[in-house]
Design a protein around this motif. Sequence first.
Motif, PDB file in Angstrom:
ATOM      1  N   ARG B 261       0.825  -1.212   0.000  1.00 35.69           N
ATOM      2  CA  ARG B 261       0.000   0.000   0.000  1.00 35.69           C
ATOM      3  C   ARG B 261       0.849   1.246   0.000  1.00 35.69           C
ATOM      4  N   LEU B 262       0.373   2.240  -0.708  1.00 33.97           N
ATOM      5  CA  LEU B 262       1.081   3.508  -0.799  1.00 33.97           C
ATOM      6  C   LEU B 262       1.116   4.217   0.557  1.00 33.97           C
ATOM      7  N   ASP B 263       0.099   3.966   1.379  1.00 32.83           N
ATOM      8  CA  ASP B 263       0.044   4.661   2.672  1.00 32.83           C
ATOM      9  C   ASP B 263       0.619   3.806   3.805  1.00 32.83           C
ATOM     10  N   ASP B 264       1.471   2.852   3.438  1.00 27.71           N
ATOM     11  CA  ASP B 264       2.062   1.979   4.441  1.00 27.71           C
ATOM     12  C   ASP B 264       3.578   2.114   4.357  1.00 27.71           C
TER      13      ASP B 264
END
Lengths: 338, 334
Positions: B261-264
């Motif tokens: 994930r991009l937000d991880d």
Amino acid sequence: MTSAEPLLSVRDLRMTFPGRRRAAAPVRAVDGVTFDVAAGETLGLVGESGCGKSTTGRLIVRLLEPTAGSVTYDGRDISHLSQRALKPLRKDLQMVFQDPHSSLNPRQTVARIIADPLLVQGTPAAQARTRAAELMELVGLTPEHLDRYPHEFSGGQAQRIGIARALATGPRLVVADEPVSALDVSVQAQVVNLMERLQHELGLAYLFIAHDLSVVKRVCDRVAVMYLGRIVETGPKEQVYAAPAHPYTRALLSAVPVPDPAVERARERVSLLGEPSQSSRPPARRGDPGSPAVRPPGCALRPRCPKAQGICRTDTPVLRAVEPGAARQVACHFPEAA
Amino acid sequence: MNAPDTLLRVQDLTVTFATPRGPVRAVDGLGFAVRRGETLGIVGESGSGKSVTSLAVMGLHTGASVSGSVMLDGRELTGLAERELNRLRGRKMAMIFQDPLSSLHPYYTVGEQIAEHHRVHYGSGRRAARARAVEALAEVGIPEPRRRARDHPHQFSGGMRQRVMIAMALACEPDLLIADEPTTALDVTVQAQILELIARIQEERQLAVIMITHDLGVVARVAHEVLVMYGGRAVERADVDTLFAAPAHPYTRALLDSLPRLDDDGDEPLRAITGSPPSLLTPAPGCAFAPRCSQLAGAAAEKWARCESERPLLDGPAGHPAACHFPTYEGVIS
């Protein structure tokens, strides 16, 4: 990057393809690309279709000969070596392709496919077969399946075979061109984990070419973002993802869908106008996308950029450090503050 | 119709293909509903039956046997004569595909192609149809629509071609739009533009949309309700927030866990799903996901036996059914 000499060093690399029709302008697919890859690290090369990332990968493993610029591997300029002179180097430089099934010969057994690079390098057949069996095990396949054909394997397994073949000669640098994008979602993670494990075990360096920024964020140490043949931003992964400095990087990151509806609703998007076009038609009007064939003067992103001003039309921005001594470089007249 | 705003209701849809190696049930007992103004996301991997489903709704399967019920705006579509179906396709329901270049005719200008659509369905004259085509191109955000209507498909970029497809699909003002991986072949910045375009038109016209995709990120962005498919069957259905926050089926959970994930910012290895998607040629008697199910790893023998022999039905709470013998609701495995 350390002060030690990098494993791979690419300087002002250029590749110009002739136009498809006689009258068509030549296409500058790669237009002055510079970067280094240190031993054991992963550089992610990202960008949208037509940006020249795959061509760059092919130039580095010398499937193509560059028009200009240099590719230096382990201190030696390999950009214009003959195929014969390249042969011993191919042990060190290997490639993994996007579509596992079309990159494996359907009429050869897996044993033959994996052993092939060894046979080319002069390894005796029996020894090559033993090594192929070891490699099968290394990439998580059953060595008993050595005599099967590629169609008997699923997509994820076939990609493991492609990786085993790339590792056969014990390379130090692997150029992986979209290695997981043709795989089913539930299988991608397996291959990503495999590549990371192999890197740790074997000390490999990867040039990881991909359009999927979520995957690149996972596997890379540093990223380079390409747009129409040039690198527009590069630096350590954490910095580029947390605070992209180039408007294109910002737009790209903000466009990637996140599998979480709450996050999606709260996100702000940075929009670009139009899209990068691969047609060789000259841009007819404002807001029309640029193309690698007919580069507008100045910044290639200008026709789509929300921040463009007069200088962007006349001066081509150069890739330079965001602040003196910084590892991060950006090619923009008006970068975001890092 | 049960609810006043339900436009499409599919029940017990089964599609079987005869192949040299025996019949393949590509879709098996599928049911779902789509309301006006809402988007149903159908997620699945290759071979999960999501595209076969959309073609079955459109009545486009020749050579496959289709059973079950497809009710569009109160009208049963299965068993309808081809002539009747032809009247509904386009005017009531339309479809866009992954690759716009292979769905457009290379010899005709895009204006001619959209106009023809209009003439066939409304019997309008050439001039009126042409004018409508230009309008449709303008509506989907193609600059200089009058001039571009005279261009051929190859003169458009990928994103612009998909806009042309959308213009064509919407020219006859359908109530239902089926979008089968409409942005998979496009770059991510262009994908965002196309998804925004579909959302805008949906809101203006109260269009019902079925968005078929393998990308959970796309589903999270556009869907109101989500149907997850695996091996030709629905394994879970829920509203989008519930599905992502509290997935009940082990497959949905595993899929979400395995995605980078991009937000991880984490660096631990991804939680990969073992094995590969099932073959439809040799369907397992029990749960198709059982061989890959992490919930079964180290489970008691009787649990194994049940999952391997007994096919789970899509069951459970009305708003959030899951086809699993041991689904997880409110964080508890039942």
